[in-house]
Scaffold this motif. Structure first.
Motif, PDB file in Angstrom:
ATOM      1  N   ASP A 151      38.763  31.845  27.629  1.00  0.00           N
ATOM      2  CA  ASP A 151      37.352  31.263  27.537  1.00  0.00           C
ATOM      3  C   ASP A 151      36.680  31.207  28.921  1.00  0.00           C
ATOM      4  O   ASP A 151      35.560  31.071  28.948  1.00  0.00           O
ATOM      5  CB  ASP A 151      37.302  30.023  26.944  1.00  0.00           C
ATOM      6  N   VAL A 152      37.359  31.630  30.131  1.00  0.00           N
ATOM      7  CA  VAL A 152      36.728  31.664  31.405  1.00  0.00           C
ATOM      8  C   VAL A 152      37.471  32.800  32.276  1.00  0.00           C
ATOM      9  O   VAL A 152      38.775  33.067  32.178  1.00  0.00           O
ATOM     10  CB  VAL A 152      36.731  30.500  31.997  1.00  0.00           C
ATOM     11  N   LEU A 153      36.732  33.707  32.954  1.00  0.00           N
ATOM     12  CA  LEU A 153      37.382  34.773  33.851  1.00  0.00           C
ATOM     13  C   LEU A 153      37.113  34.405  35.171  1.00  0.00           C
ATOM     14  O   LEU A 153      36.010  33.894  35.798  1.00  0.00           O
ATOM     15  CB  LEU A 153      36.552  35.976  33.640  1.00  0.00           C
ATOM     16  N   LEU A 154      38.267  34.388  36.117  1.00  0.00           N
ATOM     17  CA  LEU A 154      38.077  34.041  37.358  1.00  0.00           C
ATOM     18  C   LEU A 154      38.797  35.297  38.076  1.00  0.00           C
ATOM     19  O   LEU A 154      39.711  35.687  38.150  1.00  0.00           O
ATOM     20  CB  LEU A 154      39.023  32.851  37.953  1.00  0.00           C
ATOM     21  N   ALA A 155      37.515  35.713  38.920  1.00  0.00           N
ATOM     22  CA  ALA A 155      37.809  37.073  39.870  1.00  0.00           C
ATOM     23  C   ALA A 155      38.023  36.612  41.273  1.00  0.00           C
ATOM     24  O   ALA A 155      37.265  35.784  41.730  1.00  0.00           O
ATOM     25  CB  ALA A 155      36.660  37.785  39.861  1.00  0.00           C
ATOM     26  N   VAL A 156      39.354  36.842  41.894  1.00  0.00           N
ATOM     27  CA  VAL A 156      39.664  36.608  43.135  1.00  0.00           C
ATOM     28  C   VAL A 156      39.669  37.899  43.968  1.00  0.00           C
ATOM     29  O   VAL A 156      40.663  38.429  43.811  1.00  0.00           O
ATOM     30  CB  VAL A 156      41.176  35.790  43.125  1.00  0.00           C
ATOM     31  N   GLY A 157      38.818  38.256  44.787  1.00  0.00           N
ATOM     32  CA  GLY A 157      38.713  39.627  45.503  1.00  0.00           C
ATOM     33  C   GLY A 157      37.566  39.715  46.029  1.00  0.00           C
ATOM     34  O   GLY A 157      36.329  39.131  46.004  1.00  0.00           O
ATOM     35  N   GLY A 158      37.517  41.161  46.046  1.00  0.00           N
ATOM     36  CA  GLY A 158      36.094  41.714  46.563  1.00  0.00           C
ATOM     37  C   GLY A 158      35.197  42.163  45.458  1.00  0.00           C
ATOM     38  O   GLY A 158      35.515  42.039  44.401  1.00  0.00           O
ATOM     39  N   GLY A 159      34.422  43.200  46.026  1.00  0.00           N
ATOM     40  CA  GLY A 159      33.472  43.758  44.961  1.00  0.00           C
ATOM     41  C   GLY A 159      34.058  44.314  43.921  1.00  0.00           C
ATOM     42  O   GLY A 159      33.810  44.126  42.545  1.00  0.00           O
ATOM     43  N   SER A 160      35.236  45.117  44.071  1.00  0.00           N
ATOM     44  CA  SER A 160      35.855  45.822  42.933  1.00  0.00           C
ATOM     45  C   SER A 160      36.312  44.886  42.107  1.00  0.00           C
ATOM     46  O   SER A 160      36.268  45.016  40.715  1.00  0.00           O
ATOM     47  CB  SER A 160      36.923  46.648  43.560  1.00  0.00           C
ATOM     48  N   THR A 161      37.154  43.912  42.423  1.00  0.00           N
ATOM     49  CA  THR A 161      37.755  42.850  41.405  1.00  0.00           C
ATOM     50  C   THR A 161      36.691  42.121  40.642  1.00  0.00           C
ATOM     51  O   THR A 161      36.726  42.076  39.313  1.00  0.00           O
ATOM     52  CB  THR A 161      38.708  41.930  42.087  1.00  0.00           C
ATOM     53  N   ILE A 162      35.442  41.708  41.254  1.00  0.00           N
ATOM     54  CA  ILE A 162      34.584  40.973  40.709  1.00  0.00           C
ATOM     55  C   ILE A 162      33.740  41.705  39.628  1.00  0.00           C
ATOM     56  O   ILE A 162      33.572  41.464  38.536  1.00  0.00           O
ATOM     57  CB  ILE A 162      33.732  40.342  41.680  1.00  0.00           C
ATOM     58  N   ASP A 163      33.487  43.143  40.007  1.00  0.00           N
ATOM     59  CA  ASP A 163      32.810  43.976  39.180  1.00  0.00           C
ATOM     60  C   ASP A 163      33.457  44.454  37.939  1.00  0.00           C
ATOM     61  O   ASP A 163      33.046  44.164  37.061  1.00  0.00           O
ATOM     62  CB  ASP A 163      32.570  45.392  39.776  1.00  0.00           C
ATOM     63  N   ALA A 164      34.862  44.456  38.163  1.00  0.00           N
ATOM     64  CA  ALA A 164      35.674  44.805  36.847  1.00  0.00           C
ATOM     65  C   ALA A 164      35.651  43.813  35.841  1.00  0.00           C
ATOM     66  O   ALA A 164      35.710  44.033  34.757  1.00  0.00           O
ATOM     67  CB  ALA A 164      37.195  45.101  37.169  1.00  0.00           C
ATOM     68  N   THR A 165      36.086  42.413  36.394  1.00  0.00           N
ATOM     69  CA  THR A 165      35.774  41.533  35.956  1.00  0.00           C
ATOM     70  C   THR A 165      34.454  41.002  35.045  1.00  0.00           C
ATOM     71  O   THR A 165      34.584  40.789  33.806  1.00  0.00           O
ATOM     72  CB  THR A 165      35.994  40.033  36.529  1.00  0.00           C
ATOM     73  N   LYS A 166      33.370  41.368  35.638  1.00  0.00           N
ATOM     74  CA  LYS A 166      31.921  41.228  35.072  1.00  0.00           C
ATOM     75  C   LYS A 166      32.158  42.062  33.658  1.00  0.00           C
ATOM     76  O   LYS A 166      31.558  41.548  32.689  1.00  0.00           O
ATOM     77  CB  LYS A 166      31.018  41.731  35.982  1.00  0.00           C
ATOM     78  N   ILE A 167      32.820  43.353  33.752  1.00  0.00           N
ATOM     79  CA  ILE A 167      32.542  44.225  32.698  1.00  0.00           C
ATOM     80  C   ILE A 167      33.393  43.750  31.434  1.00  0.00           C
ATOM     81  O   ILE A 167      33.223  43.997  30.346  1.00  0.00           O
ATOM     82  CB  ILE A 167      32.839  45.633  33.125  1.00  0.00           C
ATOM     83  N   MET A 168      34.548  43.066  31.825  1.00  0.00           N
ATOM     84  CA  MET A 168      35.398  42.494  30.983  1.00  0.00           C
ATOM     85  C   MET A 168      34.788  41.562  29.809  1.00  0.00           C
ATOM     86  O   MET A 168      35.186  41.289  28.937  1.00  0.00           O
ATOM     87  CB  MET A 168      36.773  41.820  31.492  1.00  0.00           C
ATOM     88  N   ALA A 169      33.810  40.877  30.613  1.00  0.00           N
ATOM     89  CA  ALA A 169      33.081  39.650  29.676  1.00  0.00           C
ATOM     90  C   ALA A 169      32.309  40.474  28.919  1.00  0.00           C
ATOM     91  O   ALA A 169      31.227  41.113  29.289  1.00  0.00           O
ATOM     92  CB  ALA A 169      32.338  38.750  30.749  1.00  0.00           C
TER      93      ALA A 169
END
Ligand code: NZQ
Ligand code: ZN
Length: 340
Positions: free
Chosen positions: A58-76
């Motif tokens: 129910d919640v995504l926590l991205a810990v990293g630079g743009g690559s980790t955050i971007d990939a996580t955004k697309i997972m949602a």
């Protein structure tokens, strides 16, 4: 909660342990997905989506630079996105405070961006000391990226708000002042803090003044990293001074004069074309000497093989709007300028 991260830098710096214990203290059930690549790949996104479904995340926590955050955004999932929270570890992309994400598919040599307000993180934690461990090279690439986000908006002949131009010039000067300090003294808090804050403000939408802007160097760079998997900021650094040279003409010179005099302090009484050339030279000196980034395509393993197809994909087969509208032949010429 699903926590996502990259190749292990967060473990080395102790952030992983801190995050996991905070999550456990809060009584949340934790799942993890590691190994998100720089230039994040569609395969990682698919793995994340699978985990979200399987474990009812129910919640995504991205810990990293743009690559980790971007990939996580697309997972949602986009229709009804899961909330995204990020702990930023690298000042560069602004992904922590924007609605964009860029994903690569190495099988098709595609690197595709997506914009969706649902992907704006609900919260992002920006602690400059977390970026003390970023290497001088990644600090340089990140700084080149921040500058490019500003140039993409600043270089326009539209009559924009004077206030926004001053704001962007201030952010450019911030990067130019603090990037070399952060490279020399990785744990200089003031330098890291200024870069981190600049990364978010360069691309969080404020400098657009409510308008949609057409970008130029980013579409070209995304083709380079799609085909050659090079670091985004490095590709931008090589392209930007060439793009500036290519767009310089009598009708555009006034913008270069503004940039050169306000950002680099060039003598405003010189002829406009001289100021413009000096401004491009000073920028090149900053990128290639101060930041020590490679200057040409051959130095980073790029040859002419894919110029035509990369240029075609950049402009989508037509004309790419921007500071100077560019067609495939224009982009090929800019690529050619990067060969030496
Ligand atoms: O994978 P780990 O082990 O974490 O290591 C990373 C990676 O190797 C390392 N790193 C990150 N934080 C660190 C650290 N190493 C030591 N200490 C730390 N604190 O740095 C390397 C690069 O990380 P990455 O996340 O790939 O870098 P960046 O933040 O520059 O992200 C680049 C990606 O973002 C896209 C780019 O195209 C590229 O795919 N962009 C995203 C944008 C957006 N969402 O708005 C806009 C940008 O223009 C850009 O296109
Ligand atoms: Zn960028």
């Amino acid at each position: 909660m699903l926590m996502t991260y990259g190749g292990g830098s967060i473990k080395k710096m102790g952030l992983y342990d801190r995050a996991v214990s905070a999550i456990k203290d809060a009584g949340l059930e934790l799942f993890e997905l590691s190994g998100i690549e720089p230039n994040p790949r569609i395969g990682s996104v698919r793995k994340g989506v699978q985990m979200c479904k399987e474990h009812n995340i129910d919640v995504l926590l991205a810990v990293g630079g743009g690559s980790t955050i971007d990939a996580t955004k697309i997972m949602a999932p986009i229709e009804r996105a899961l909330p995204i929270v990020s702990i930023l570890t690298l000042a560069a992309t602004g992904s922590e405070m924007d609605t964009a994400a860029v994903i690569s598919n190495p099988e098709t040599n595609d690197k595709i961006g997506r914009l969706d307000p649902n992907m704006l993180p609900k919260a992002s934690f920006l602690d400059p000391s977390i970026t003390f461990s970023v290497s001088p090279y990644q600090t340089a690439c990140g700084s080149a990226d921040i500058l490019s986000h500003l140039f993409e908006v600043y270089f326009t002949m539209d009559q924009d708000l004077y206030m926004l131009d001053c704001f962007m010039e201030g952010l450019m000067k911030t990067v130019i002042r603090f990037a070399p300090i952060a490279m020399r003294e990785p744990d200089n808090y003031e330098a890291r803090a200024n870069l981190m804050w600049a990364s978010s403000w360069a691309i969080n939408g404020f400098v657009n003044g409510g308008k949609r802007k057409a970008w130029s160097c980013h579409p070209m760079e995304h083709e380079l990293s799609a085909f050659y998997d090079i670091t985004h900021g490095l590709g931008l650094a090589i392209l930007t001074p060439r793009w500036m040279e290519y767009c310089l003409e009598e009708t555009t010179v006034s913008k270069y004069v503004q940039f050169g005099t306000n950002v680099f302090g060039i003598d405003p009484t010189l002829p406009p074309m001289d100021i413009a050339h000096q401004a491009i030279d000073k920028l090149s000196d900053f990128l290639f000497n101060t930041l020590q980034l490679k200057r040409t395509f051959p130095e980073v393993g790029i040859d002419r093989t894919h110029f035509a197809v990369m240029a075609k994909k950049t402009v989508g087969g037509g004309t790419m709007p921007g500071f100077k509208p560019l067609q495939q032949a224009d982009v090929e010429k800019i690529f050619e300028m990067c060969m030496k």
